[in-house]
Design a protein around this motif. Structure first.
Motif, PDB file in Angstrom:
ATOM      1  N   PHE A 174      51.515 -28.598  38.294  1.00 46.40           N
ATOM      2  CA  PHE A 174      50.215 -29.213  38.549  1.00 46.40           C
ATOM      3  C   PHE A 174      49.851 -29.226  40.025  1.00 46.40           C
ATOM      4  CE2 PHE A 174      51.418 -31.955  34.672  1.00 46.40           C
ATOM      5  CZ  PHE A 174      51.108 -30.891  33.827  1.00 46.40           C
ATOM      6  N   HIS A 175      50.799 -28.933  40.900  1.00 48.70           N
ATOM      7  CA  HIS A 175      50.518 -28.984  42.334  1.00 48.70           C
ATOM      8  C   HIS A 175      50.546 -27.607  42.985  1.00 48.70           C
ATOM      9  CE1 HIS A 175      52.179 -33.349  42.121  1.00 48.70           C
ATOM     10  NE2 HIS A 175      50.921 -33.258  41.726  1.00 48.70           N
ATOM     11  N   LEU A 176      50.576 -26.555  42.199  1.00 53.63           N
ATOM     12  CA  LEU A 176      50.543 -25.212  42.775  1.00 53.63           C
ATOM     13  C   LEU A 176      49.174 -24.945  43.409  1.00 53.63           C
ATOM     14  CD1 LEU A 176      52.302 -22.988  40.072  1.00 53.63           C
ATOM     15  CD2 LEU A 176      53.168 -23.589  42.328  1.00 53.63           C
ATOM     16  N   PRO A 177      49.149 -24.219  44.519  1.00 47.99           N
ATOM     17  CA  PRO A 177      47.849 -23.861  45.101  1.00 47.99           C
ATOM     18  C   PRO A 177      47.197 -22.737  44.309  1.00 47.99           C
ATOM     19  CG  PRO A 177      49.623 -22.886  46.385  1.00 47.99           C
ATOM     20  CD  PRO A 177      50.287 -23.732  45.331  1.00 47.99           C
ATOM     21  N   GLY A 178      45.897 -22.576  44.484  1.00 49.43           N
ATOM     22  CA  GLY A 178      45.204 -21.473  43.859  1.00 49.43           C
ATOM     23  C   GLY A 178      44.724 -21.783  42.458  1.00 49.43           C
ATOM     24  N   PRO A 179      44.160 -20.771  41.793  1.00 48.36           N
ATOM     25  CA  PRO A 179      43.555 -20.988  40.467  1.00 48.36           C
ATOM     26  C   PRO A 179      44.553 -21.004  39.312  1.00 48.36           C
ATOM     27  CG  PRO A 179      43.247 -18.719  41.149  1.00 48.36           C
ATOM     28  CD  PRO A 179      43.908 -19.405  42.304  1.00 48.36           C
ATOM     29  N   GLY A 180      45.830 -20.753  39.558  1.00 46.33           N
ATOM     30  CA  GLY A 180      46.827 -20.734  38.490  1.00 46.33           C
ATOM     31  C   GLY A 180      48.006 -19.875  38.889  1.00 46.33           C
ATOM     32  N   ILE A 181      48.767 -19.400  37.895  1.00 50.11           N
ATOM     33  CA  ILE A 181      49.926 -18.573  38.164  1.00 50.11           C
ATOM     34  C   ILE A 181      50.075 -17.558  37.051  1.00 50.11           C
ATOM     35  CG2 ILE A 181      51.502 -20.209  37.035  1.00 50.11           C
ATOM     36  CD1 ILE A 181      53.645 -19.343  39.045  1.00 50.11           C
ATOM     37  N   ALA A 182      50.388 -16.322  37.432  1.00 53.02           N
ATOM     38  CA  ALA A 182      50.656 -15.246  36.481  1.00 53.02           C
ATOM     39  C   ALA A 182      52.107 -14.814  36.644  1.00 53.02           C
ATOM     40  CB  ALA A 182      49.712 -14.067  36.714  1.00 53.02           C
ATOM     41  N   LEU A 183      52.831 -14.711  35.540  1.00 59.88           N
ATOM     42  CA  LEU A 183      54.248 -14.388  35.551  1.00 59.88           C
ATOM     43  C   LEU A 183      54.439 -12.944  35.129  1.00 59.88           C
ATOM     44  CD1 LEU A 183      55.487 -17.609  33.682  1.00 59.88           C
ATOM     45  CD2 LEU A 183      55.149 -17.285  36.143  1.00 59.88           C
ATOM     46  N   HIS A 184      55.208 -12.213  35.926  1.00 51.52           N
ATOM     47  CA  HIS A 184      55.415 -10.786  35.656  1.00 51.52           C
ATOM     48  C   HIS A 184      56.845 -10.424  36.022  1.00 51.52           C
ATOM     49  CE1 HIS A 184      54.599  -6.578  35.122  1.00 51.52           C
ATOM     50  NE2 HIS A 184      54.846  -6.292  36.386  1.00 51.52           N
ATOM     51  N   GLY A 185      57.430  -9.497  35.292  1.00 48.42           N
ATOM     52  CA  GLY A 185      58.779  -9.037  35.593  1.00 48.42           C
ATOM     53  C   GLY A 185      59.758  -9.374  34.485  1.00 48.42           C
ATOM     54  N   ASP A 186      61.038  -9.064  34.727  1.00 43.98           N
ATOM     55  CA  ASP A 186      62.067  -9.274  33.710  1.00 43.98           C
ATOM     56  C   ASP A 186      62.234 -10.752  33.335  1.00 43.98           C
ATOM     57  OD1 ASP A 186      62.506  -6.576  33.783  1.00 43.98           O
ATOM     58  OD2 ASP A 186      64.196  -6.697  35.194  1.00 43.98           O
ATOM     59  N   GLY A 187      61.960 -11.635  34.280  1.00 44.51           N
ATOM     60  CA  GLY A 187      62.143 -13.053  33.999  1.00 44.51           C
ATOM     61  C   GLY A 187      60.882 -13.776  33.581  1.00 44.51           C
ATOM     62  N   ALA A 188      59.815 -13.039  33.269  1.00 42.83           N
ATOM     63  CA  ALA A 188      58.545 -13.690  32.949  1.00 42.83           C
ATOM     64  C   ALA A 188      58.634 -14.498  31.656  1.00 42.83           C
ATOM     65  CB  ALA A 188      57.431 -12.656  32.856  1.00 42.83           C
ATOM     66  N   VAL A 189      59.187 -13.911  30.605  1.00 48.75           N
ATOM     67  CA  VAL A 189      59.269 -14.618  29.321  1.00 48.75           C
ATOM     68  C   VAL A 189      60.218 -15.816  29.407  1.00 48.75           C
ATOM     69  CG1 VAL A 189      59.987 -14.400  26.913  1.00 48.75           C
ATOM     70  CG2 VAL A 189      58.583 -12.622  27.956  1.00 48.75           C
ATOM     71  N   PRO A 190      61.447 -15.659  29.962  1.00 51.64           N
ATOM     72  CA  PRO A 190      62.285 -16.867  30.121  1.00 51.64           C
ATOM     73  C   PRO A 190      61.627 -17.947  30.972  1.00 51.64           C
ATOM     74  CG  PRO A 190      63.604 -14.888  30.401  1.00 51.64           C
ATOM     75  CD  PRO A 190      62.183 -14.445  30.346  1.00 51.64           C
ATOM     76  N   ALA A 191      60.871 -17.541  32.016  1.00 50.99           N
ATOM     77  CA  ALA A 191      60.180 -18.532  32.833  1.00 50.99           C
ATOM     78  C   ALA A 191      59.069 -19.216  32.043  1.00 50.99           C
ATOM     79  CB  ALA A 191      59.611 -17.876  34.090  1.00 50.99           C
ATOM     80  N   ALA A 192      58.374 -18.471  31.189  1.00 50.04           N
ATOM     81  CA  ALA A 192      57.330 -19.074  30.353  1.00 50.04           C
ATOM     82  C   ALA A 192      57.938 -20.099  29.392  1.00 50.04           C
ATOM     83  CB  ALA A 192      56.590 -17.992  29.579  1.00 50.04           C
ATOM     84  N   ARG A 193      59.139 -19.817  28.885  1.00 46.94           N
ATOM     85  CA  ARG A 193      59.815 -20.802  28.021  1.00 46.94           C
ATOM     86  C   ARG A 193      60.074 -22.090  28.796  1.00 46.94           C
ATOM     87  NH1 ARG A 193      63.542 -16.279  26.678  1.00 46.94           N
ATOM     88  NH2 ARG A 193      62.800 -15.287  24.754  1.00 46.94           N
ATOM     89  N   ALA A 194      60.551 -21.940  30.034  1.00 50.60           N
ATOM     90  CA  ALA A 194      60.835 -23.130  30.841  1.00 50.60           C
ATOM     91  C   ALA A 194      59.551 -23.892  31.157  1.00 50.60           C
ATOM     92  CB  ALA A 194      61.554 -22.721  32.131  1.00 50.60           C
ATOM     93  N   VAL A 195      58.452 -23.177  31.424  1.00 51.41           N
ATOM     94  CA  VAL A 195      57.177 -23.844  31.685  1.00 51.41           C
ATOM     95  C   VAL A 195      56.756 -24.651  30.463  1.00 51.41           C
ATOM     96  CG1 VAL A 195      54.715 -23.457  32.080  1.00 51.41           C
ATOM     97  CG2 VAL A 195      56.402 -22.209  33.427  1.00 51.41           C
ATOM     98  N   LEU A 196      56.881 -24.060  29.285  1.00 51.32           N
ATOM     99  CA  LEU A 196      56.496 -24.761  28.062  1.00 51.32           C
ATOM    100  C   LEU A 196      57.351 -26.012  27.852  1.00 51.32           C
ATOM    101  CD1 LEU A 196      54.851 -24.875  25.455  1.00 51.32           C
ATOM    102  CD2 LEU A 196      56.538 -23.350  24.392  1.00 51.32           C
ATOM    103  N   ALA A 197      58.676 -25.876  28.023  1.00 50.41           N
ATOM    104  CA  ALA A 197      59.564 -27.035  27.863  1.00 50.41           C
ATOM    105  C   ALA A 197      59.259 -28.107  28.903  1.00 50.41           C
ATOM    106  CB  ALA A 197      61.021 -26.595  27.960  1.00 50.41           C
ATOM    107  N   SER A 198      58.980 -27.686  30.130  1.00 52.41           N
ATOM    108  CA  SER A 198      58.722 -28.644  31.201  1.00 52.41           C
ATOM    109  C   SER A 198      57.451 -29.434  30.948  1.00 52.41           C
ATOM    110  CB  SER A 198      58.638 -27.916  32.543  1.00 52.41           C
ATOM    111  OG  SER A 198      58.290 -28.791  33.577  1.00 52.41           O
ATOM    112  N   VAL A 199      56.382 -28.747  30.573  1.00 46.30           N
ATOM    113  CA  VAL A 199      55.103 -29.435  30.372  1.00 46.30           C
ATOM    114  C   VAL A 199      55.183 -30.391  29.189  1.00 46.30           C
ATOM    115  CG1 VAL A 199      52.671 -29.102  29.827  1.00 46.30           C
ATOM    116  CG2 VAL A 199      53.798 -27.569  31.432  1.00 46.30           C
ATOM    117  N   LEU A 200      55.789 -29.946  28.073  1.00 48.80           N
ATOM    118  CA  LEU A 200      55.858 -30.806  26.895  1.00 48.80           C
ATOM    119  C   LEU A 200      56.804 -31.985  27.108  1.00 48.80           C
ATOM    120  CD1 LEU A 200      55.886 -28.201  23.984  1.00 48.80           C
ATOM    121  CD2 LEU A 200      53.991 -29.588  24.818  1.00 48.80           C
TER     122      LEU A 200
END
Length: 945
Positions: free
Chosen positions: A454-480
């Motif tokens: 919630f405190h990242l600068p800019g309009p949002g964040i886009a995840l790319h690369g080998d760790g994008a999907v594992p990072a998206a899982r962590a984002v989902l777990a963190s927010v919920l």
């Protein structure tokens, strides 16, 4: 020379600006007065002291205008502009001063907007004057501070000195005549010999230093703050942190640290946390020249004796402590230990069990998570434990058991529960879960600081690369997991697509918690839509709705709207988790533009123009040419995400059917399900016959006939005794290390456990005056350490024995006596005050058993003594304020006694307690019990209704 010319130029500009400012401020009104006189004569107000009447004003306005009247009108406009300039100048002075103060604190203020032409003139003039003054002052301060810092750094390199104590009565030796030049007034402070590496026992560490983030250090000759900072913190310039942490605290010799260039040999210094990961080093041996005095890393071969030896003179060679090997050997041989293992090791700190990566945890299966996310997941586990306690049934008879409740964490996330619990904020007591310090933590920056989505600068964040999907899982777990125990309006909402959720979860795994129509997860926390277009449409509708709310309430941002208390329209953070789609890029960018104002946070999987894209490796680290605030993102495996979502499903507050106290219980109670086999409790001798009395129900204490043992016992020894109390059959060395130090190096953990056991034996022998008993015996046939039931009584064993006696007797009077004996022995939660996660599950098991005891006591007492039955249940409710069945039983007794007001009070009390569990409410069964007790009862046989 150039600096001199620049200073002269700044001074000239400042003087010119000051002259112009003075001209505008004083010269303009002088000119207007001389040229035009009193300007309001044109409207019929000839003099300031002659207020015109309405007739005069009407006549002046309706009469023909002359040149003098026009000139007077222009003068009036001049006066208004001058007043506006004076106002703008005052505002600029205030704004410039505030900006300068904020800049000195490292909090730059945003540039002012909406300036008119007059204010711009004022801003230029004030800026020229204030800028010159602040620049020269800053140079002077910087020069002075640089010189002062150099002098302070030099002072921090001054070695420690040895002095006599400030209080002569505290000296270990008394000498007549002149004092020696160097006298040590505290124990174990010699600069040479093995004692130089000693760590302190709790009795010798000042109370203010025991909870130091980085442990403690005992000063020896040659130490200085500069070297200590370099050794323990990795940066010599951090010596100021050590100085500030210890400044003003009185030491054992009566002095206190007031000057960084003067520290005394023998002082105990508290250390701040080390931010950088310490290099792995092999354990030091006692005689190793590299062993550092007072190091914070645990050493199994180091200890401080129970009673500090007298201080030797400076010219004397210190005598090593007498090793425990001098005591009679046990009848059975224990596993081989190092020759120095008889010397107890320093007390351990919970932080010792953390992995070397101080910013996060490497998971056993797959992934790495930051400590902030670990704390959020641990908070989910803590809330789930409370929910299990809330739903637990109180069934008697129930077998007495030493086994713990099953942990809500799966084995793959066990380290998260252990370490994350230590990074939670303070809880509100026995029934209020703690909350993480950072909301929606997704990773760390280059310095290891937690970063919130919630405190990242800019309009949002886009995840790319080998760790994008594992990072998206962590984002989902963190927010919920964020704000799970808070009210619903503070719990973030995630919108995603069915395809993306299927990629994040294990293959063919059921989406636990999805509602029947497949659109929502767990109510409205996770909204799963058909595709990316539907998700963006949902975000657009949310954007329009929030913008309308801001317009309605005249608020700038959703944060401002939520801070107000005059409405019920608070909005939670909104996270859009979708795949990148060039087709919908323009729509997504329109939503992202309002991220900060509307609390809408796009997280895009794949590169996306217009939104900062982060290239993520498989380990979660970010790479790329452009720097990003997040240096490493948390990553999760699919199975771990599924486990976290399953925990969230059980932990989150929702309407529940519940269980009626009059309904037959299920086969197993949630709180009674255990993961370990129950162990038989040995028979215990009378209190008078035992040499040692161990109390683990409540704070862990050890007592003898002479009274409690207050000094000499290590913290690790207390914890080891508590573990052995839960396992009457004993534990092997490997099991003890797994219980006490699950994340420490195995070799170091074994040394520490051996040291804790050896120290406990030594202290108990000294306290009882018996050299023969082992107290903690070793069985070579099983390889287990266990408490000797002949010399040690344990309150837990006695309580379980009393419960077992109550369940095996048919005599109600004998049963009541045994049950009351069990409640007398229960002095509080198991190992109260210890922050080990394993103790929490044992405490839950024993608490549930004592609640069952109180419930059975109430059943026995209710027919003849209903008030005593209620008092027993009220005591149980104090022990576990969230168990619903206790309140059902209380309401049932009050209803039978025709006390409707007491029934309502009990229900309200339960509602208040459950509100702390994320706005949970009493179950439908509990409300039915209350309704039954509130129904009017017709009088029977002429008795009372």
């Amino acid at each position: 020379m150039s600096c001199t010319f620049a200073a002269i130029a700044r001074t000239v500009r400042a003087l010119l600006a000051l002259a112009v400012l003075a001209g505008f401020t004083a010269g303009v009104p002088w000119l207007l007065i001389v040229a035009a006189g009193w300007p309001l004569d044109c409207i019929g107000w000839p003099q300031p002291d002659a207020v015109p009447t309405l007739t005069d004003l009407h006549a002046a306005i309706t009469s023909p205008w002359s040149d003098n009247m026009v000139f007077a009108l222009l003068a009036t406009i001049g006066w208004v502009l001058w007043a506006q300039f004076l106002r703008d100048t005052t505002i600029e002075i205030i704004e410039t001063s505030a900006a300068a103060r904020a800049s000195r604190r490292g909090q730059p203020r945003p540039p002012a907007s909406g300036r008119g032409p007059i204010r711009w003139v004022a801003a230029v003039l004030v800026g020229a004057i204030v800028g010159a003054v602040l620049f020269d002052a800053a140079r002077a301060v910087t020069s002075a501070s640089t010189a002062g810092a150099a002098a302070a750094d030099a002072a921090a390199r001054r070695p420690a000195v040895a002095v006599v104590p400030a209080h002569p009565a505290a000296l270990s030796t008394v000498e007549h005549g002149p004092r020696p030049a160097l006298t040590i007034g505290v124990s174990a402070t010699s600069a040479t010999g093995p004692l130089a590496t000693h760590r302190d026992s709790p009795a010798t560490v000042p109370s203010w230093a025991r909870d130091a983030p980085g442990g403690t250090h005992r000063v020896v000759a040659g130490d200085n703050l500069w070297d200590l900072a370099e050794k323990h913190l990795g940066d010599p310039h951090r010596w100021r942190e050590i100085y500030k942490l210890n400044r003003g605290h009185e030491q054992a010799n009566g002095y206190a640290l007031t000057d960084p260039d003067e520290i005394h040999v023998g002082w105990v210094l508290a250390l701040p946390a080390r931010e950088a990961a310490p290099p792995a080093t092999p354990p030091h041996t006692e005689g190793s020249p590299s062993a550092s005095p007072g190091i914070t890393e645990p050493e199994a071969n180091e200890t401080a004796p129970a009673v500090p030896p007298p201080a030797p003179p400076t010219n004397a060679t210190p005598t090593p402590s007498t090793p425990e090997a001098s005591t009679p050997s046990p009848p059975t041989a224990e596993p081989d230990a190092p020759a120095d293992a008889a010397t107890p090791a320093p007390d351990t700190d919970p932080s010792d069990d953390q992995p070397t990566d101080e910013a996060g945890i490497t998971l056993p299966a797959q992934g790495w998570i930051s400590l902030g996310l670990a704390a959020a997941i641990a908070a989910v586990a803590a809330l789930l434990r409370l929910q299990h306690r809330r739903r637990a049934r109180l069934t008697f008879p129930a077998p007495a058991s030493t086994a713990p409740q099953r942990s809500p964490m799966p084995p793959s996330l066990a380290p998260v529960d252990i370490i994350g619990s230590r990074h939670l904020g303070p809880s509100g007591g026995n029934h209020r879960p703690a909350s993480p310090a950072v909301a929606a933590p997704i990773g760390v920056d280059s310095e290891g600081t937690e970063i919130s989505l919630f405190h990242l600068p800019g309009p949002g964040i886009a995840l790319h690369g080998d760790g994008a999907v594992p990072a998206a899982r962590a984002v989902l777990a963190s927010v919920l997991s964020t704000n799970l125990a808070e009210t619903a309006v503070r719990q973030p909402v995630v919108v995603t697509t069915a395809d993306l959720l299927a990629r994040l979860l294990p293959e063919d795994a059921p989406a636990v918690g999805l509602d029947p129509d497949g659109t929502a997860y767990d109510g409205e926390r996770l909204i799963v839509l058909a595709d990316t277009a539907a998700a963006i449409t949902h975000a657009e509708e949310e954007m329009i709705s929030r913008r309308r709310l801001l317009d309605t309430f005249d608020a700038e941002t959703i944060t401002d709207l939520n801070a107000r208390t005059d409405h019920a329209e608070s909005q939670p953070p909104y996270v859009l988790l979708i795949d990148s789609s060039p087709r919908h890029a323009a729509r997504l960018e329109a939503v992202a533009t309002h991220r900060a104002a509307l609390d809408l946070h796009p997280v895009i999987l794949g590169p996306h123009e217009g939104i900062p894209t982060v290239e993520i490796t498989g380990e979660g680290t970010t790479v790329g040419d452009e720097p990003h605030p997040v240096a490493r993102l948390s990553t999760l495996g699919a199975d771990d995400l599924a486990a976290i979502l399953s925990m969230l499903t059980d932990a989150i507050a929702r309407p529940e059917a519940g269980a009626d106290v009059d309904d037959p219980p299920a086969e197993t109670s949630p709180a009674a399900v255990t993961v370990e086999t129950n162990e038989a409790v040995p028979a215990q001798p009378d209190e008078a016959a035992a040499l040692v009395r161990l109390r683990v129900l409540g704070p862990v204490t050890v007592a003898t006939d002479a009274g409690p043992i207050a000094t000499g016992m290590r913290t690790g020894s207390y914890t080891a005794l508590a573990v052995l109390a839960t396992h009457p059959a004993g534990r092997t060395l490997d099991q003890l290390t797994a219980d006490l130090h699950p994340n420490a190096d195995p070799a170091a953990a074994v040394k520490r456990v051996r040291t804790d056991i050896t120290s406990a034996r030594r202290v108990l022998r000294a306290a009882t005056g018996h050299e023969e008993p082992m107290f903690i015996v070793y069985d070579p046939a099983t390889g287990r350490y266990q408490l000797d039931p002949q010399t040690v009584t344990v309150d837990l064993w006695q309580m379980l024995t009393a419960i077992d006696q109550a369940t095996t007797t048919d005599d109600e009077a004998a049963m009541l006596t045994a049950l009351r004996r069990a409640t007398e022995l229960y002095a509080g939660d198991f190992a109260e005050g210890h922050d080990h996660t394993w103790a929490t599950d044992y405490a839950t098991s024993y608490r549930h058993q004592i609640l069952t005891v109180y419930a059975r006591i109430a059943e026995i007492l209710e027919p003849d003594h209903p008030d005593q039955a209620i008092a027993a249940l009220e005591r149980a409710a104090d022990l576990d304020p969230v168990n619903e069945e206790l309140y059902q039983r209380i309401m049932r007794i009050h209803g039978r006694q025709q006390r409707p007001d007491a029934v309502r009070r009990a229900l309200r009390r339960l509602e208040e307690r459950l509100a702390d569990l994320g706005d949970a409410e009493p179950s439908q069964a509990t409300r039915r019990v209350a309704e039954r007790q509130l129904r009017p009862v017709a009088p029977a046989h002429g008795g009372r209704p």
